[in-house]
Scaffold this motif. Structure first.
Motif, short mmCIF file in Angstrom:
data_model
loop_
_atom_site.label_atom_id
_atom_site.label_comp_id
_atom_site.label_asym_id
_atom_site.label_seq_id
_atom_site.Cartn_x
_atom_site.Cartn_y
_atom_site.Cartn_z
N TYR A 1 -11.66 13.28 -18.50
CA TYR A 1 -11.79 14.66 -17.45
C TYR A 1 -11.79 15.65 -18.74
O TYR A 1 -12.81 16.52 -18.52
CB TYR A 1 -10.45 14.95 -16.75
CG TYR A 1 -10.24 13.88 -15.87
CD1 TYR A 1 -11.29 13.20 -15.20
CD2 TYR A 1 -9.11 13.45 -15.42
CE1 TYR A 1 -11.18 12.17 -14.14
CE2 TYR A 1 -8.86 12.35 -14.35
CZ TYR A 1 -9.79 11.94 -13.90
OH TYR A 1 -9.74 10.99 -12.68
N GLU B 1 -7.23 8.60 -18.62
CA GLU B 1 -8.15 9.23 -17.83
C GLU B 1 -8.19 10.84 -17.91
O GLU B 1 -9.32 11.33 -17.85
CB GLU B 1 -7.62 9.05 -16.10
CG GLU B 1 -8.07 7.80 -15.61
CD GLU B 1 -9.49 7.24 -15.82
OE1 GLU B 1 -10.13 8.02 -15.21
OE2 GLU B 1 -9.78 6.20 -16.27
N ASP B 2 -7.03 11.40 -18.68
CA ASP B 2 -7.03 12.76 -18.80
C ASP B 2 -8.01 13.01 -19.98
O ASP B 2 -8.62 13.98 -20.02
CB ASP B 2 -5.68 13.37 -19.35
CG ASP B 2 -4.57 13.25 -18.35
OD1 ASP B 2 -5.06 13.26 -16.91
OD2 ASP B 2 -3.43 13.32 -18.28
#
Length: 76
Positions: A29, A25-26
């Motif tokens: 982003y 997920e990082d």
């Protein structure tokens, strides 16, 4: 768009183009922030130029080259 981005990052990890940390997920982003930042600058400062021209959108390719896995052929 997020699903496409997830798949693209996962495919790049599978191909060895990005390190394993790019499949989380990082990373999604980070990439979306890079895209939005470049796009925002271009729209605000050079709205009439096509993608790839001017001061901001050409920087996107350079930013993406910062992400390859260590030791990959694409590493800067």
């Amino acid at each position: 768009m997020v699903a496409l981005q997830r798949r693209a990052l996962a495919d790049a990890v599978d191909a060895g183009e990005l390190g394993p940390d790019a499949n989380n997920e990082d990373a999604i982003y980070l990439v979306s922030t890079l895209i939005v930042g470049v796009l925002s600058q271009a729209i605000a400062n050079e709205p009439d130029l096509p993608w790839g021209e001017g001061r901001f959108t050409p920087a996107f390719a350079r930013l993406m080259r910062l992400l390859p896995a260590p030791g990959s052929a694409d590493e800067p």
